[in-house]
Design an enzyme around this catalytic site. Sequence first.
Site, PDB file in Angstrom:
ATOM      1  N   TYR A 194      45.501  34.542  39.946  1.00 38.85           N
ATOM      2  CA  TYR A 194      43.900  35.568  40.027  1.00 38.85           C
ATOM      3  C   TYR A 194      43.762  35.864  41.259  1.00 38.85           C
ATOM      4  O   TYR A 194      42.565  36.774  40.605  1.00 38.85           O
ATOM      5  CB  TYR A 194      43.098  34.749  39.629  1.00 38.85           C
ATOM      6  CG  TYR A 194      42.660  33.153  39.944  1.00 38.85           C
ATOM      7  CD1 TYR A 194      41.713  33.039  41.038  1.00 38.85           C
ATOM      8  CD2 TYR A 194      42.978  32.047  39.712  1.00 38.85           C
ATOM      9  CE1 TYR A 194      41.317  32.252  41.834  1.00 38.85           C
ATOM     10  CE2 TYR A 194      42.607  30.943  40.421  1.00 38.85           C
ATOM     11  CZ  TYR A 194      42.234  31.266  41.285  1.00 38.85           C
ATOM     12  OH  TYR A 194      41.483  30.226  42.301  1.00 38.85           O
ATOM     13  N   ARG A 198      36.141  31.143  49.571  1.00 35.34           N
ATOM     14  CA  ARG A 198      36.961  29.767  49.060  1.00 35.34           C
ATOM     15  C   ARG A 198      38.217  30.309  49.223  1.00 35.34           C
ATOM     16  O   ARG A 198      38.978  31.550  49.034  1.00 35.34           O
ATOM     17  CB  ARG A 198      37.029  29.387  48.299  1.00 35.34           C
ATOM     18  CG  ARG A 198      38.265  28.306  47.961  1.00 35.34           C
ATOM     19  CD  ARG A 198      37.647  27.737  46.541  1.00 35.34           C
ATOM     20  NE  ARG A 198      37.345  28.836  44.629  1.00 35.34           N
ATOM     21  CZ  ARG A 198      38.926  29.080  44.512  1.00 35.34           C
ATOM     22  NH1 ARG A 198      39.391  29.421  45.029  1.00 35.34           N
ATOM     23  NH2 ARG A 198      38.190  29.911  43.242  1.00 35.34           N
ATOM     24  N   HIS A 224      40.988  26.534  44.467  1.00 38.74           N
ATOM     25  CA  HIS A 224      39.292  25.701  43.368  1.00 38.74           C
ATOM     26  C   HIS A 224      39.630  23.680  43.777  1.00 38.74           C
ATOM     27  O   HIS A 224      38.125  23.791  44.017  1.00 38.74           O
ATOM     28  CB  HIS A 224      38.999  26.325  42.264  1.00 38.74           C
ATOM     29  CG  HIS A 224      37.924  25.380  40.988  1.00 38.74           C
ATOM     30  ND1 HIS A 224      37.021  25.979  42.024  1.00 38.74           N
ATOM     31  CD2 HIS A 224      37.747  24.680  40.425  1.00 38.74           C
ATOM     32  CE1 HIS A 224      35.412  24.945  41.218  1.00 38.74           C
ATOM     33  NE2 HIS A 224      36.461  24.647  40.672  1.00 38.74           N
TER      34      HIS A 224
END
Length: 368
Positions: A279, A266, A270
Amino acid sequence: MSPHTTPIVDTENDLELTERIIAPDGSRQPNAQLDPYIQDLDAGMLRDLHRDMCVLRRIDNEGVALQRQGQLGLWAPCNGQEASQIGTARALAAQDFVFPSYRETGVMHVRGAQLGDYVRMWRGEEGAAYDPAVLRMAPLQIIIGAQTLHAVGYAMGIRHDGADEVAVTYFGDGATSQGDVNEAMVFASSYRAPVVFVCQNNHWAISEPVGLQSQYPLAGRAPGFGIPSMRVDGNDVVACLAAMRWALDHARSGKGPAYLELVTYRMGPHTTADDPRRYRDETELERWRRRDPIARLEALLGAELTEEHRASVQAEADAAARDMRAACLGMTTRPALAVFDGVYAEPHTGLERQRDEYAAYLASFEEA
């Protein structure tokens, strides 16, 4: 295919443990298991796959832009996962039925979605999304993994009716830890349901890396339920097409369920409510940029990718984005109180009380 037993984490060599046909540099690699399923593939079909992926990426980018501009409440980007979605969806038969999660924009595209269909749910409009009977695709599912149970139930109905269909369900790596997914595989295996489980392992379940969730390939879980599986390079659109044809053939021939793990990435957040910079590091992102699924297919096509084709694809992609934006901005939103209409066939005192309370709540904003 025997599952890999070597522990894995999110390393640079993760893709080396997958089945593939197109290498990251665009070179063609022989694959004894997958090659029989792409004997019909020619340059024209490859260009069609390229067109699909390019149009999908443009639609996806427009969805992000519309959300950033306040026209959509949310958008779930699929940038980087175009090969996984287009390759598998192009293998489906018209009568097959899809049970998606919330990120399968590419599957919607292949199944014939109208441009307003992509944004209606994310805008919160009446009707939610599209007509499932027309697309042969259930509504997008926000509850993680719930659609796998729906797919297996539908597949059990297929077997009961003796129909020539396969149910297909898509989910992410994070969903594999959900009880629903594991329960779905128990039922699918026990009843030899004609269903294909498609796990798009994009390496991040929101902010949790897949290596933290599982130290072994996710495809290795399915054989524990008696379901054959295959771990595929999810950035190789041809391998995804071939693997899906294998899985569909297995399910359609009465052998029961099959499972695919498509190892992809990805590239964006998200959802548009997420900030992946919190992160994951830029080094990892850059490594996956070099594995871009569209660039990989372009490298394979080489001279077959003419300037006329590129211009045609660009025009189609721009038109799709323009028309999707127009459809979004042209939608008429129902009055907020209309949410109470049609809930009951007859007047209901409890509902009327709730309506009055909600009306007072809305009025408080006007007073403020």
